[in-house]
Design an enzyme around this catalytic site. Structure first.
Site, PDB file in Angstrom:
ATOM      1  N   LYS A 112       0.851  -1.192   0.000  1.00  0.00           N
ATOM      2  CA  LYS A 112       0.000   0.000   0.000  1.00  0.00           C
ATOM      3  C   LYS A 112       0.885   1.240   0.000  1.00  0.00           C
ATOM      4  O   LYS A 112       1.623   1.486   0.956  1.00  0.00           O
ATOM      5  CB  LYS A 112      -0.925  -0.002   1.211  1.00  0.00           C
ATOM      6  CG  LYS A 112      -1.894   1.174   1.260  1.00  0.00           C
ATOM      7  CD  LYS A 112      -2.817   1.042   2.467  1.00  0.00           C
ATOM      8  CE  LYS A 112      -3.800   2.181   2.556  1.00  0.00           C
ATOM      9  NZ  LYS A 112      -4.690   2.061   3.742  1.00  0.00           N
TER      10      LYS A 112
ATOM     11  N   LYS B  60      -2.129  -1.623  -3.806  1.00  0.00           N
ATOM     12  CA  LYS B  60      -2.939  -0.408  -3.813  1.00  0.00           C
ATOM     13  C   LYS B  60      -2.032   0.809  -3.911  1.00  0.00           C
ATOM     14  O   LYS B  60      -1.089   0.935  -3.116  1.00  0.00           O
ATOM     15  CB  LYS B  60      -3.764  -0.340  -2.526  1.00  0.00           C
ATOM     16  CG  LYS B  60      -4.621   0.898  -2.371  1.00  0.00           C
ATOM     17  CD  LYS B  60      -5.353   0.891  -1.032  1.00  0.00           C
ATOM     18  CE  LYS B  60      -6.225   2.138  -0.901  1.00  0.00           C
ATOM     19  NZ  LYS B  60      -6.906   2.207   0.414  1.00  0.00           N
TER      20      LYS B  60
END
Length: 326
Positions: A196, A249
């Site tokens: 992330k 992400k």
């Protein structure tokens, strides 16, 4: 010209029938997870301004969304909750009567076969907007792990099929796996936000979840967008600690990372097509600068081609409709 030797690749592009026969990457509604934002209150269906066609839902109207998702053949939802009150410890995140827990129970009662994923983080529930306990302006890693484990256990008790921790604390998968196992939830998988990045693409989500940090940023725990090898180290750690899925992400600017994580891990990889990526296309299509259907399906196909097994996307319902009508 008769004596020239060259390949006629265009033969396989001559008609839609032939193109479909040799198409290497197939996109389908079963690939998607759609996000749902649930809020306290009654009779609420409130569009999020920065994400057209994405709504805040109160529990009494949530069936409208769930029924539509199921009718489109989308197999899974991820639940984000916006609580009515927040504190420095994010206590409503692990409250058995919290908004996420109530939403999970409601959805599972309505549609037992729909896979319900719980976002396991504290940022929506803390008054400072960070993903952990804060002391003297610093986000504390180890002290936060216990609260994340408590949150995951509470979500599993409510009926979550999968927990998806998104906080990027070191050791968070190990702590959650231990907590789930100790509470008797050995069969609940962890869909880890393994990779992330500290991205500029999260703005609309933070508006939707009311989770903008009240000071500083998240760069001390989310990854530097310039780093590729670090992504593999993060993924490997989560695999060692017991993750069952690996999320990358954002997706669109990190297709190279999706491919490397897939090749490196062999695990199910989830591409998170984030709010800023969604909002840009929505804005461009509303101004008639792009054809929304074509560009969305091309974008989602690129994520699957890059190695994603699953795509978490705000486009899920529209894309499922387009695919069903093709």
């Amino acid at each position: 010209m008769k004596d020239l030797l060259f390949q006629r690749h265009r033969r396989l592009r001559y008609s839609e029938g032939i193109r479909s026969m040799v198409r290497e990457t197939q996109l389908q509604a079963e690939d998607f997870i759609t996000p749902i934002f649930v809020v306290e209150g009654e009779n609420i269906k409130e569009e999020i301004p920065s994400m057209p066609n994405v709504y805040h839902w109160s529990l009494d109207r949530l069936d409208e969304e769930i029924d539509e998702v199921v009718s489109l053949g989308i197999p899974a939802v991820i639940v984000f909750g916006v609580p009515s009150s927040k504190d420095e410890w994010g206590t409503s995140a692990y409250d058995d009567e919290g908004i996420v827990q109530k939403a999970i129970a409601h959805i599972k009662k309505r549609e037992p076969n729909l896979t319900v994923i719980a976002d396991t983080c504290l940022c929506q529930f803390t008054d400072h907007g960070h993903c952990g306990i804060v002391q003297n302006g610093k986000v504390l890693n180890d002290e936060t792990l216990d609260l994340l484990a408590k949150t995951a256990v509470s979500q599993a008790k409510a009926g979550a099929d999968i927990v998806a921790p998104s906080n990027m604390m070191d050791g968070f998968v190990a702590a959650i796996r231990f907590g789930l196992d100790e509470a008797g939830f050995e069969d609940v998988p962890i869909m880890s936000y393994a990779v992330k990045y500290a991205s500029a693409f999260y703005g609309p989500f933070r508006d939707a979840a009311h989770s903008t940090p009240q000071f500083g940023d998240r760069k001390t725990y989310q990854m530097d967008p310039a780093n590729r090898l670090e992504a593999l180290r993060e993924a490997e750690s989560d695999m060692d600690e017991g993750a069952d899925f690996l999320i990358v992400k954002p997706a669109l600017s990190y297709l190279d990372v999706i491919r490397e994580v897939k090749d490196f891990s062999g695990y199910p990889v989830v591409a998170y097509n984030v709010s800023g990526e969604y909002a840009m296309i929505k804005a461009a299509s509303q101004n008639n600068w792009v054809d929304e259907k074509s560009i969305v399906l091309e974008k989602l196909t690129s994520m699957k081609r890059a190695g994603a097994d699953i795509i978490l996307t705000y486009h899920a319902k529209d894309a499922a409709r387009w695919l069903l009508n093709q």
